[in-house]
Write a protein that holds these residues in place. Sequence first.
Motif, PDB file in Angstrom:
ATOM      1  N   GLU A  90      -1.182 -25.382   9.491  1.00  0.00           N
ATOM      2  CA  GLU A  90      -0.788 -25.376  10.904  1.00  0.00           C
ATOM      3  C   GLU A  90       0.132 -26.540  11.237  1.00  0.00           C
ATOM      4  N   GLN A  91      -0.098 -27.683  10.615  1.00  0.00           N
ATOM      5  CA  GLN A  91       0.798 -28.824  10.803  1.00  0.00           C
ATOM      6  C   GLN A  91       2.004 -28.759   9.869  1.00  0.00           C
ATOM      7  N   LEU A  92       1.991 -27.776   8.982  1.00  0.00           N
ATOM      8  CA  LEU A  92       3.092 -27.539   8.034  1.00  0.00           C
ATOM      9  C   LEU A  92       3.360 -28.767   7.171  1.00  0.00           C
ATOM     10  N   ILE A  93       2.274 -29.325   6.639  1.00  0.00           N
ATOM     11  CA  ILE A  93       2.386 -30.461   5.726  1.00  0.00           C
ATOM     12  C   ILE A  93       2.516 -29.923   4.308  1.00  0.00           C
ATOM     13  N   VAL A  94       3.645 -30.189   3.686  1.00  0.00           N
ATOM     14  CA  VAL A  94       3.985 -29.607   2.391  1.00  0.00           C
ATOM     15  C   VAL A  94       3.145 -30.238   1.279  1.00  0.00           C
ATOM     16  N   ASP A  95       2.684 -29.402   0.366  1.00  0.00           N
ATOM     17  CA  ASP A  95       2.067 -29.880  -0.870  1.00  0.00           C
ATOM     18  C   ASP A  95       3.209 -30.267  -1.805  1.00  0.00           C
ATOM     19  N   GLU A  96       3.461 -31.537  -1.931  1.00  0.00           N
ATOM     20  CA  GLU A  96       4.635 -31.998  -2.683  1.00  0.00           C
ATOM     21  C   GLU A  96       4.552 -31.645  -4.164  1.00  0.00           C
ATOM     22  N   ASP A  97       3.350 -31.576  -4.710  1.00  0.00           N
ATOM     23  CA  ASP A  97       3.218 -31.192  -6.114  1.00  0.00           C
ATOM     24  C   ASP A  97       3.671 -29.749  -6.326  1.00  0.00           C
ATOM     25  N   TYR A  98       3.228 -28.862  -5.434  1.00  0.00           N
ATOM     26  CA  TYR A  98       3.619 -27.464  -5.577  1.00  0.00           C
ATOM     27  C   TYR A  98       5.105 -27.279  -5.277  1.00  0.00           C
ATOM     28  N   ALA A  99       5.606 -27.953  -4.253  1.00  0.00           N
ATOM     29  CA  ALA A  99       7.031 -27.867  -3.929  1.00  0.00           C
ATOM     30  C   ALA A  99       7.884 -28.343  -5.102  1.00  0.00           C
ATOM     31  N   GLN A 100       7.399 -29.358  -5.796  1.00  0.00           N
ATOM     32  CA  GLN A 100       8.134 -29.843  -6.977  1.00  0.00           C
ATOM     33  C   GLN A 100       8.141 -28.785  -8.073  1.00  0.00           C
ATOM     34  N   LEU A 144       4.065 -19.638  12.695  1.00  0.00           N
ATOM     35  CA  LEU A 144       3.784 -20.496  11.541  1.00  0.00           C
ATOM     36  C   LEU A 144       4.611 -20.058  10.330  1.00  0.00           C
ATOM     37  N   TYR A 145       4.759 -18.758  10.152  1.00  0.00           N
ATOM     38  CA  TYR A 145       5.598 -18.240   9.070  1.00  0.00           C
ATOM     39  C   TYR A 145       7.049 -18.682   9.266  1.00  0.00           C
ATOM     40  N   ALA A 146       7.534 -18.616  10.498  1.00  0.00           N
ATOM     41  CA  ALA A 146       8.914 -19.032  10.772  1.00  0.00           C
ATOM     42  C   ALA A 146       9.111 -20.514  10.437  1.00  0.00           C
ATOM     43  N   GLY A 147       8.107 -21.330  10.770  1.00  0.00           N
ATOM     44  CA  GLY A 147       8.177 -22.742  10.419  1.00  0.00           C
ATOM     45  C   GLY A 147       8.193 -22.961   8.918  1.00  0.00           C
ATOM     46  N   TYR A 148       7.380 -22.196   8.224  1.00  0.00           N
ATOM     47  CA  TYR A 148       7.354 -22.236   6.752  1.00  0.00           C
ATOM     48  C   TYR A 148       8.718 -21.851   6.185  1.00  0.00           C
ATOM     49  N   ALA A 149       9.300 -20.762   6.707  1.00  0.00           N
ATOM     50  CA  ALA A 149      10.586 -20.295   6.207  1.00  0.00           C
ATOM     51  C   ALA A 149      11.653 -21.378   6.348  1.00  0.00           C
ATOM     52  N   LYS A 150      11.686 -22.041   7.478  1.00  0.00           N
ATOM     53  CA  LYS A 150      12.693 -23.088   7.723  1.00  0.00           C
ATOM     54  C   LYS A 150      12.571 -24.209   6.702  1.00  0.00           C
ATOM     55  N   ILE A 151      11.345 -24.635   6.436  1.00  0.00           N
ATOM     56  CA  ILE A 151      11.139 -25.704   5.458  1.00  0.00           C
ATOM     57  C   ILE A 151      11.565 -25.255   4.068  1.00  0.00           C
ATOM     58  N   ARG A 155      14.475 -26.963   1.833  1.00  0.00           N
ATOM     59  CA  ARG A 155      14.136 -27.561   0.539  1.00  0.00           C
ATOM     60  C   ARG A 155      14.951 -26.972  -0.613  1.00  0.00           C
ATOM     61  N   PHE A 156      15.141 -25.660  -0.580  1.00  0.00           N
ATOM     62  CA  PHE A 156      15.662 -24.984  -1.769  1.00  0.00           C
ATOM     63  C   PHE A 156      16.972 -24.225  -1.544  1.00  0.00           C
ATOM     64  N   GLY A 157      17.422 -24.156  -0.293  1.00  0.00           N
ATOM     65  CA  GLY A 157      18.593 -23.345   0.019  1.00  0.00           C
ATOM     66  C   GLY A 157      19.895 -23.860  -0.561  1.00  0.00           C
ATOM     67  N   ASP A 158      19.918 -25.112  -1.033  1.00  0.00           N
ATOM     68  CA  ASP A 158      21.116 -25.636  -1.689  1.00  0.00           C
ATOM     69  C   ASP A 158      21.340 -24.963  -3.032  1.00  0.00           C
ATOM     70  N   ARG A 159      20.247 -24.438  -3.631  1.00  0.00           N
ATOM     71  CA  ARG A 159      20.351 -23.821  -4.964  1.00  0.00           C
ATOM     72  C   ARG A 159      20.020 -22.342  -4.971  1.00  0.00           C
ATOM     73  N   VAL A 160      19.217 -21.898  -4.035  1.00  0.00           N
ATOM     74  CA  VAL A 160      18.849 -20.485  -3.945  1.00  0.00           C
ATOM     75  C   VAL A 160      19.699 -19.830  -2.865  1.00  0.00           C
ATOM     76  N   LYS A 161      20.458 -18.819  -3.246  1.00  0.00           N
ATOM     77  CA  LYS A 161      21.391 -18.179  -2.315  1.00  0.00           C
ATOM     78  C   LYS A 161      21.006 -16.739  -1.984  1.00  0.00           C
ATOM     79  N   GLN A 162      19.905 -16.273  -2.545  1.00  0.00           N
ATOM     80  CA  GLN A 162      19.439 -14.927  -2.236  1.00  0.00           C
ATOM     81  C   GLN A 162      17.939 -14.996  -1.941  1.00  0.00           C
ATOM     82  N   GLU A 208      17.041 -15.194  11.477  1.00  0.00           N
ATOM     83  CA  GLU A 208      17.704 -16.016  12.494  1.00  0.00           C
ATOM     84  C   GLU A 208      17.821 -17.467  12.034  1.00  0.00           C
ATOM     85  N   ILE A 209      16.730 -18.010  11.512  1.00  0.00           N
ATOM     86  CA  ILE A 209      16.723 -19.400  11.049  1.00  0.00           C
ATOM     87  C   ILE A 209      17.680 -19.585   9.887  1.00  0.00           C
ATOM     88  N   TYR A 210      17.657 -18.665   8.949  1.00  0.00           N
ATOM     89  CA  TYR A 210      18.523 -18.795   7.777  1.00  0.00           C
ATOM     90  C   TYR A 210      19.998 -18.771   8.175  1.00  0.00           C
TER      91      TYR A 210
END
Length: 472
Positions: A90-100, A144-151, A155-162, A208-210
């Motif tokens: 709910e606070q959208l605190i990223v798990d940095e290990d998984y994000a890595q 909450l999903y929209a917030g997740y999508a934005k993050i 995080r990854f949109g510089d390399r993922v284009k699809q 919309e966010i993308y």
Amino acid sequence: MKITIPENFIIGAASSAWQTEGWVGKKENQDSYLDRWYKNEKFVWHNGYGPAVATNFMEKYQDDVDLMKEIKLTHYRTSINWARFFTDHEQLIVDEDYAQHISDVIDALLAAGVEPMLCLEHYEVPAVLSDKYDGWSSRKVVDLYAGYAKIAFERFGDRVKQWFTFNEPIVPQTRIYLDAMRWPHEQNTQKWLLWNYHKVLASAKAVEIYHELNQGGRIGCVLNPEMVYARSSSEADQKAAAMYDLFFNQIFFTPMIKGIYPQELIDICQAHGVWIETAAEDLATIKENTLDFLGVNQYYPKRVRSPKYAPNAETPFHPEIFYDTFDLPGKQMNNSRGWEIYPQVMYDMALYLKNNYGNIPWLITENGMGRENEEQYQDETGMVQDSYRIDFIRQHLRYLIKAVEEGANCEGYMLWAFTDCVSPMNAFKNRYGLVRIELNEERTRSMKKSGLWYKSIIETRQFEVADEQEYK
């Protein structure tokens, strides 16, 4: 007959996070719906296997990427596990290990010359949101999903284009709330419609966010339409097919591609007292944020006939009052999976999209053949001689390319799956991969015959099929 694969036509493969990663490093509050279902009904999963170990992609992903490079795969589609992406959902605190981990996988794919395609939700709604908000029943989860999508994009949109917003968004609520086949077995058609609506809205918000972030890529959704065939040319049978198409295909196609809901769908649901409340602001979001492109999962046809009997007035409304499933005599079958094999479905779906949805850019994001007891086809070296899978791909790809030659806007074909993986309830019963996974502690990988064949068609951009007449 030799078939030439069009230039720039994608030849890739797919999987998902929960079906491959396993639970290594997963924290206590990071169960997804699938994890929770497995823990509550382990007995319905084949031989008790579930997502706990899967293929251990968390630790073995480089092995898979190396095999992708060997096969010269052009694209790989997988998902981010939403449930594992946060330590506080709910606070959208990223798990940095998984994000890595996700970042490392992306980098490994790019280094191997494989383009990553990421899906934001592949049945991985966090269980904590199911507990507190009843999952997609709540408008809160959409935000909450929209917030997740934005993050994720940041995080990854510089390399993922699809990107894909969902994989098969209709499936969980159909199995749970429409047919009550899966835990927690609640039959509630109105909730089924609400989940459908909220997922369409969530997808539009992610689009919309993308677009606002302007990262130079594109965003779509992976749908699993069923090409519907009526038993006969009779008006009643044709109506049955049209109704099935309305409730299970148009219910996502039309709002996601055209930005509106089919009025016939609304009218029928209102007449049966199951339509849901919609907000003008949300309908505007859906209208203004349609998909850039489409992923299509396609395995088998759906055959229907007009109902044999009048519906039971005491039974909750279900779209099946408008149709009965028709069992076509003599059909070709994959008996391991219980699915009809009908390669022409690729051609017919291509024409359906061309004729009804403005020839939107799309690609096959899943098609494949699950086979039980594949070890019986291992040769003396241990390689699975899966000629049946090669023939399956060949036939389906042939019809897909035929459609492209006739103007269908299909950009490629992605096999399900790159490796054998866990499936809901079936677990490892049916093997789908170009690469075999042994269910030992090491989860040993080995190439199948189909993997070598797949490599050959990527390299040569050609393959052989029998005379076309045999496939009509």
